[in-house]
Design an enzyme around this catalytic site. Structure first.
Site, short mmCIF file in Angstrom:
data_model
loop_
_atom_site.label_atom_id
_atom_site.label_comp_id
_atom_site.label_asym_id
_atom_site.label_seq_id
_atom_site.Cartn_x
_atom_site.Cartn_y
_atom_site.Cartn_z
N LYS A 168 0.84 -1.20 0.00
CA LYS A 168 0.00 0.00 0.00
C LYS A 168 0.87 1.25 0.00
CE LYS A 168 -3.79 -1.89 2.82
NZ LYS A 168 -4.87 -1.73 1.85
N ARG A 190 -10.14 -11.54 2.13
CA ARG A 190 -10.99 -12.60 1.59
C ARG A 190 -10.29 -13.96 1.62
NH1 ARG A 190 -11.53 -9.24 -3.87
NH2 ARG A 190 -11.15 -7.62 -2.30
N1 BES Z 1 -7.99 -3.78 4.66
C1 BES Z 1 -8.14 -3.37 3.32
C2 BES Z 1 -9.44 -2.60 3.07
C3 BES Z 1 -9.61 -1.30 3.79
C4 BES Z 1 -9.34 -0.11 3.17
C5 BES Z 1 -10.13 -1.26 5.06
C6 BES Z 1 -9.53 1.08 3.81
C7 BES Z 1 -10.32 -0.07 5.73
C8 BES Z 1 -10.03 1.11 5.09
C9 BES Z 1 -8.15 -4.59 2.40
O1 BES Z 1 -7.38 -5.65 2.81
C10 BES Z 1 -7.64 -4.14 1.08
O2 BES Z 1 -6.52 -3.76 1.01
N2 BES Z 1 -8.48 -4.20 0.06
C11 BES Z 1 -8.11 -3.81 -1.24
C12 BES Z 1 -8.65 -4.84 -2.21
C13 BES Z 1 -8.15 -4.67 -3.61
C14 BES Z 1 -6.66 -4.96 -3.68
C15 BES Z 1 -8.91 -5.61 -4.49
C16 BES Z 1 -8.73 -2.44 -1.52
O3 BES Z 1 -9.84 -2.19 -1.07
O4 BES Z 1 -8.07 -1.64 -2.14
MN MN Z 2 -5.38 -5.49 2.15
#
Ligand code: BES
Ligand code: MN
Ligand code: ZN
Length: 508
Positions: free
Chosen positions: A287, A361
């Protein structure tokens, strides 16, 4: 904070401060507020006449008693229009009142129950809630509003604590129901605060093993069975989706299983699954640095189901609950999961990993499958799953994704009853196209469009025919605003909804 109920006259309450209230438009307050006004020689009526007190929603007026009452100060809370008054407003007004009085150093606070009085109902034309409902909401609001996370930084208001909140009621007949309501309000609010503590705890302190220990300690205190499974057991079970995410981290993963057997045989068996990523860096699909610290809260779903299960046990609800939490960090390293890797989940299904940041997931796939194998009759998972859900719903509503309309309706109603907003999202079969893989049975991302939905569709592949609802709390698990009973940081969202759901399932 101690919460007591006494039967008597508000104007006789001995303590530091008294909370009374006023609906908008009332010129001559009656009931408890009227009694206090009379003791004050008509001070509140006078303030109304000059327009300084209007009863508008959000209004707070501090009146000094100057020896006319056994308390120093009276806080008059505006309740707004009677037709707009709700139990959620009871929580908010109660929280705002105790926060105000804590700030000015009050220790012993008396309060009337907002919106419950029949006298009040008669005067304003509102039906009034029953005294028990209002009392529970009042306790919840006060305990949630006064919450602070002070483990690592002492508060400027430290030392200022409300020691006792005394609820003053005129009608002795309501006492029993109100005492029970105080107990319920305390249990659900304390559980919510337990969840908030877990979310606020940083990743270096709250590792997967530590989350397991916290769950075990809570289980001991509330009479739950707790099992903590580590890498050897997980390998034996074939939990390779969870193990795959854990590969990047030095911290061993855990599968945390809590069980509460309160029900009779043949009764509902509620399965609760919570995402327990104690820190989500994204892994190899790392990230951006901005706001990455918020990902210490990527175990808010786990916090919610652990805390809710403990509350259900403390309430001794006659229901069988199994909570399952897959806990791990998601970090990049030389041993980490890579884009393109293929994992075989506990269910046997193969998953192509497109993006290692879609780790929630993956770990939930194994936990949901495990929960289904325990033959739960209803299954709810709670997860900070997708940024896409935040884009869709903002920070006001959690997203709900369901395979079963009846269970969805119950979850939404359980949320509404306690002020936790939940919005149903579509689950058309056509979305399944987006997570088809060329090399495995399914892939872990479906592209940017409809990202919250494709994540839910992925989870659905691991729940079989079990009635299931997925709650995406990515937008609601924390807040940056102090408002009503919300305090900056973790919100403890879904604890109260899940407890209400358990109650609701028992009346089927
Ligand atoms: N934990 C994150 C989602 C999240 C984002 C929670 C902001 C709380 C606040 C999750 O694991 C994630 O990174 N999801 C990705 C999925 C994508 C790579 C398909 C996302 O939402 O960008
Ligand atoms: Mn994630
Ligand atoms: Zn995550």
């Amino acid at each position: 904070m101690d919460i007591r109920i006494i039967v008597g006259d508000v104007a006789k309450f001995r303590g530091d401060a008294l909370v009374v209230n006023l609906f908008e438009g009332v010129k001559a307050p009656g009931g408890a507020t009227g009694a206090v006004d009379t003791a004050l020689g008509g001070a509140i009526r006078k303030l109304i006449r000059v327009g300084e007190v209007t009863g508008k929603w959000g209004e707070q007026t501090l009146v000094h008693a100057l020896g006319k009452l056994p308390v120093d100060r009276v806080l008059v809370m505006g309740l707004g229009k009677p037709e707009d008054f709700t139990l959620e407003r009871v929580r908010i007004v109660s929280a705002e009142a105790v926060k105000h009085l804590r700030k000015i150093g009050a220790r012993r606070v008396g309060t009337i129950v907002h919106g419950a009085g029949t006298h009040l109902g008669a005067q304003t034309g509102t039906r009034g809630f029953n005294a028990a409902q209002s009392t529970q909401a009042l306790c919840e609001g006060a305990l949630l509003g006064l919450y602070r996370f002070t483990r690592y930084k002492k508060n400027s208001e430290d030392g200022k604590e409300i020691e006792a909140l005394t609820i003053i009621e005129r009608d002795r007949e309501k006492l029993r129901a109100m005492a029970e309501a105080v107990r319920r309000g305390r249990i659900v609010a304390e559980a919510t605060n337990v969840a908030r503590d877990l979310v606020n705890e940083p990743g270096n302190a709250l590792t997967p093993a530590e989350l397991g220990r916290r769950a075990r300690d809570l289980a001991r205190r509330t009479g739950l069975r707790c099992r903590l499974l580590g890498p050897p057991e997980l390998r034996r079970m074939g939990a390779r989706a969870l193990l795959g995410v854990a590969r990047g981290s030095q911290e061993p993963p855990r599968l945390i299983i809590l069980e509460y057997r309160g029900g009779r045989r043949g009764g509902p068996h509620l399965g609760l699954v919570g995402k327990g990523i104690t820190f989500d860096s994204g892994g190899i699909s790392i990230k951006p640095a901005e706001n990455m610290e918020a990902m210490k809260g990527d175990m808010a779903g786990a916090a919610a189901v652990i805390a809710a299960t403990s509350a259900i046990a403390r309430l001794q609800l006659p229901i069988h609950v199994t909570a399952v939490v897959p806990a791990t960090e998601n970090l990049p390293s030389g041993t980490a999961l890579k884009p393109g890797d293929i994992l075989r989940a506990m269910s046997g299904k193969t998953i192509e990993v497109i993006n290692t940041d879609a780790e929630g997931r993956l770990v939930l796939a194994d936990a949901l499958h495990y929960a289904c194998r325990q033959k739960v009759s209803h299954l709810v998972d709670v997860a900070t799953l997708t940024g896409a859900c935040v884009v869709a719903l903002g920070t006001l509503n959690s997203g709900a994704f369901a395979s079963n309309q009846a269970l969805l309706d119950k979850v939404v109603a359980a949320g509404r009853a306690t002020g936790e907003k939940i919005w149903p999202m579509p689950m058309d079969v056509e979305y399944d196209e987006l997570i088809k893989s060329d090399v495995a049975e399914i892939k872990n991302t479906g592209g940017r469009k409809g990202g919250a939905i494709t994540a839910a569709k992925f989870l659905q592949r691991f729940v079989g025919e079990t009635p299931w609802v997925h709650l995406d709390i990515a937008g609601t698990f924390e807040t940056d605003k102090e408002k009503g009973y919300q305090v900056k940081g973790g919100t403890g969202v879904m604890v109260r909804t899940l407890v209400n759901l358990a109650v609701e399932l028992l009346s089927e």
